[in-house]
Design a protein around this motif. Structure first.
Motif, PDB file in Angstrom:
ATOM      1  N   TYR A 151     -34.801  54.223 -30.039  1.00  0.00           N
ATOM      2  CA  TYR A 151     -35.004  55.275 -30.476  1.00  0.00           C
ATOM      3  C   TYR A 151     -35.251  55.314 -31.908  1.00  0.00           C
ATOM      4  O   TYR A 151     -35.045  54.143 -32.821  1.00  0.00           O
ATOM      5  N   GLY A 152     -36.260  56.032 -32.737  1.00  0.00           N
ATOM      6  CA  GLY A 152     -35.918  55.962 -34.300  1.00  0.00           C
ATOM      7  C   GLY A 152     -34.721  56.366 -34.884  1.00  0.00           C
ATOM      8  O   GLY A 152     -34.613  58.102 -34.429  1.00  0.00           O
ATOM      9  N   ALA A 153     -34.769  56.136 -35.644  1.00  0.00           N
ATOM     10  CA  ALA A 153     -32.995  56.342 -36.591  1.00  0.00           C
ATOM     11  C   ALA A 153     -33.599  56.621 -37.635  1.00  0.00           C
ATOM     12  O   ALA A 153     -34.050  55.747 -38.614  1.00  0.00           O
ATOM     13  N   GLY A 154     -33.266  58.073 -38.250  1.00  0.00           N
ATOM     14  CA  GLY A 154     -33.706  58.578 -39.443  1.00  0.00           C
ATOM     15  C   GLY A 154     -34.896  58.565 -39.936  1.00  0.00           C
ATOM     16  O   GLY A 154     -35.502  58.687 -41.193  1.00  0.00           O
ATOM     17  N   ASP A 155     -35.863  58.798 -39.538  1.00  0.00           N
ATOM     18  CA  ASP A 155     -37.184  59.132 -39.541  1.00  0.00           C
ATOM     19  C   ASP A 155     -37.464  57.781 -40.060  1.00  0.00           C
ATOM     20  O   ASP A 155     -38.328  57.040 -40.406  1.00  0.00           O
ATOM     21  N   THR A 156     -37.043  56.373 -40.467  1.00  0.00           N
ATOM     22  CA  THR A 156     -37.583  55.064 -40.839  1.00  0.00           C
ATOM     23  C   THR A 156     -37.473  54.015 -39.886  1.00  0.00           C
ATOM     24  O   THR A 156     -37.797  52.736 -40.337  1.00  0.00           O
ATOM     25  N   SER A 157     -36.765  53.370 -38.732  1.00  0.00           N
ATOM     26  CA  SER A 157     -36.343  52.750 -38.244  1.00  0.00           C
ATOM     27  C   SER A 157     -36.216  52.706 -36.648  1.00  0.00           C
ATOM     28  O   SER A 157     -35.779  53.684 -36.139  1.00  0.00           O
ATOM     29  N   ILE A 158     -36.107  51.401 -36.316  1.00  0.00           N
ATOM     30  CA  ILE A 158     -35.974  51.672 -34.836  1.00  0.00           C
ATOM     31  C   ILE A 158     -34.726  50.963 -34.363  1.00  0.00           C
ATOM     32  O   ILE A 158     -34.384  49.664 -34.675  1.00  0.00           O
ATOM     33  N   CYS A 159     -34.190  51.854 -32.948  1.00  0.00           N
ATOM     34  CA  CYS A 159     -32.959  51.324 -32.690  1.00  0.00           C
ATOM     35  C   CYS A 159     -32.405  50.717 -31.481  1.00  0.00           C
ATOM     36  O   CYS A 159     -33.552  51.319 -30.838  1.00  0.00           O
ATOM     37  N   THR A 160     -31.576  50.888 -30.658  1.00  0.00           N
ATOM     38  CA  THR A 160     -31.314  50.389 -29.349  1.00  0.00           C
ATOM     39  C   THR A 160     -29.822  50.593 -28.752  1.00  0.00           C
ATOM     40  O   THR A 160     -29.270  49.879 -30.111  1.00  0.00           O
ATOM     41  N   ALA A 161     -29.917  51.183 -28.027  1.00  0.00           N
ATOM     42  CA  ALA A 161     -28.160  50.994 -27.320  1.00  0.00           C
ATOM     43  C   ALA A 161     -28.827  51.352 -26.028  1.00  0.00           C
ATOM     44  O   ALA A 161     -29.861  51.694 -25.629  1.00  0.00           O
ATOM     45  N   TRP A 162     -27.386  50.866 -25.944  1.00  0.00           N
ATOM     46  CA  TRP A 162     -27.275  51.247 -24.205  1.00  0.00           C
ATOM     47  C   TRP A 162     -25.991  51.732 -23.472  1.00  0.00           C
ATOM     48  O   TRP A 162     -24.840  51.853 -23.747  1.00  0.00           O
ATOM     49  N   ALA A 163     -26.525  52.055 -22.069  1.00  0.00           N
ATOM     50  CA  ALA A 163     -24.793  52.101 -21.663  1.00  0.00           C
ATOM     51  C   ALA A 163     -25.230  52.698 -19.421  1.00  0.00           C
ATOM     52  O   ALA A 163     -26.208  51.974 -19.279  1.00  0.00           O
ATOM     53  N   ARG A 164     -24.149  52.181 -18.846  1.00  0.00           N
ATOM     54  CA  ARG A 164     -24.598  51.861 -17.824  1.00  0.00           C
ATOM     55  C   ARG A 164     -25.382  53.516 -16.733  1.00  0.00           C
ATOM     56  O   ARG A 164     -24.469  54.440 -17.349  1.00  0.00           O
ATOM     57  N   LEU A 165     -26.172  53.018 -16.335  1.00  0.00           N
ATOM     58  CA  LEU A 165     -26.637  54.429 -14.600  1.00  0.00           C
ATOM     59  C   LEU A 165     -25.497  55.360 -14.068  1.00  0.00           C
ATOM     60  O   LEU A 165     -25.186  56.541 -14.665  1.00  0.00           O
ATOM     61  N   GLU A 166     -24.623  54.221 -13.229  1.00  0.00           N
ATOM     62  CA  GLU A 166     -23.562  54.698 -12.916  1.00  0.00           C
ATOM     63  C   GLU A 166     -22.870  55.161 -14.140  1.00  0.00           C
ATOM     64  O   GLU A 166     -22.141  56.647 -13.584  1.00  0.00           O
ATOM     65  N   ASP A 167     -22.760  55.644 -15.111  1.00  0.00           N
ATOM     66  CA  ASP A 167     -21.408  55.854 -16.175  1.00  0.00           C
ATOM     67  C   ASP A 167     -22.169  57.318 -16.213  1.00  0.00           C
ATOM     68  O   ASP A 167     -21.445  57.947 -16.364  1.00  0.00           O
ATOM     69  N   ILE A 168     -23.796  57.512 -16.878  1.00  0.00           N
ATOM     70  CA  ILE A 168     -23.533  58.496 -16.723  1.00  0.00           C
ATOM     71  C   ILE A 168     -24.141  60.091 -16.450  1.00  0.00           C
ATOM     72  O   ILE A 168     -24.249  60.770 -15.652  1.00  0.00           O
TER      73      ILE A 168
END
Length: 353
Positions: free
Chosen positions: A331-348
């Motif tokens: 994802y774009g963070a603050g319209d200035t840089s790229i970040c990443t995050a993760w979650a388990r599909l089963e938790d969603i």
């Protein structure tokens, strides 16, 4: 906000560089060799204000190597102000990219295809020729004195088909696409190049509620096929100008049938790098005005923008992959840089009532 995603400790994983002043809003795809490809939107500091699409790869999802060449640069009148916010999928050994071409007034969804995620990418032109935003039952939103105001006539123009993503496989022998900023539509195609949109919006903002998407919405990354149906993450924007991610579950065989829509977001801005100094997008006069301000003037404008809810707090996600049961977003963070995050599909999926 449930905020079930875990942020990388390395965030931002792709910050601005000596060449690129802004690096953000990347499409993402996982190839057959397990390599993750990102397609960031990038802007040069020393040139006129317009976006290009770059390319970077990774084997672990957090450490990326830049390609020396850009994927796409502006080359026609549709792209005068650049190419924005790509989404990328692989369907039957062909890679499809949907991106927004901005001419300074209209934003129109375009597509490109490639047989290799490294390229070359071949433009296919407008995805939705003649799509009229207002004629399809939508309204834009503009912040005035810290409050969102709906507009049916704007200087931006009536052709506004921003933010599109293919479903990653054909459904009932058709290519299917979700697209839209402010409202969201569903469109279908026989050839994967020219799409026909439904007349009415697929989903709309939930006005007059406390939901995370009560002001406007915007398409997120490509859908993911799960045991419960298509998982679709999308952006909801509230009165405080916060871009947050919620989700829907759509019927596997009939994606027009919404089985579930979340009331709360599951990810949103909370870190400093996600609510950063994206003054360029809100300051009257843009780059030229910003360059004439001293530090105190910039700080004063920043405080006023935040107090009046015109400074966007942004986690904007066009990129997603699934690997070994893990959903990783880019994802774009603050319209200035790229970040990443993760979650388990089963938790969603457990959140689905």
């Amino acid at each position: 906000m449930k905020n079930i995603f875990n942020r990388s400790s390395l965030n931002p994983i792709l910050p601005p560089t000596s060449e690129w002043w802004k690096v953000y809003n990347p499409g993402a795809v996982l190839d057959e060799q397990g390599i993750i490809h990102l397609y960031p939107r990038v802007v040069k500091k020393e040139e006129d204000w317009h976006s290009r699409i770059a390319h970077a790869t990774s084997t672990d999802g957090e450490h990326f190597t830049w390609d020396s060449n850009l994927i796409l640069e502006r080359e026609n009148s549709f792209e005068k102000r650049g190419l924005e916010d790509p989404r990328v999928v692989e369907i039957d050994s062909t890679y499809y990219m949907a991106y927004a071409a901005y001419d300074g007034k209209h934003v129109q969804l375009h597509t490109a295809i490639a047989t290799n995620p490294y390229g070359p990418w071949q433009r296919q032109g407008e995805a939705l020729p003649g799509f009229n935003f207002f004629a399809h039952g939508a309204k834009m939103v503009k912040w005035e004195h810290g409050k969102p105001v709906e507009k049916t006539v704007t200087k931006r123009g009536e052709y506004w088909s921003k933010s599109g993503t293919y479903f990653p496989q054909k459904i009932n022998d058709e290519y299917v696409m979700l697209f839209g900023e402010y409202y969201m539509w569903l469109a279908t195609s026989q050839d994967g190049i020219t799409f026909h949109s439904d007349e009415k919006p697929f989903i709309t903002p939930r006005k007059g509620t406390k939901y995370f998407d009560n002001t406007f919405i915007e398409t997120g990354p490509q859908p993911i096929l799960t045991e419960k149906g298509w998982l679709v993450l999308y952006h909801g924007i509230d009165e405080a100008f916060r871009y947050q991610l919620g989700f829907m579950i759509l019927d596997k065989d009939n994606p027009r049938n919404i089985l579930y829509r979340s009331d709360e977001s599951i990810f949103g801005p909370q870190e400093d790098y996600e609510v950063g100094d994206a003054l360029i997008d809100v300051i009257p006069g843009g780059v030229d005005a910003m360059s004439t301000m001293d530090d105190n003037e910039l700080k004063s404008f920043y405080k006023k923008a935040r107090d009046e809810n015109i400074m966007p707090q942004v986690t904007f996600c066009p990129g997603i992959i699934v690997q070994d049961g893990i959903v990783r977003i880019y994802y774009g963070a603050g319209d200035t840089s790229i970040c990443t995050a993760w979650a388990r599909l089963e938790d969603i999926l457990k959140l689905v009532a």
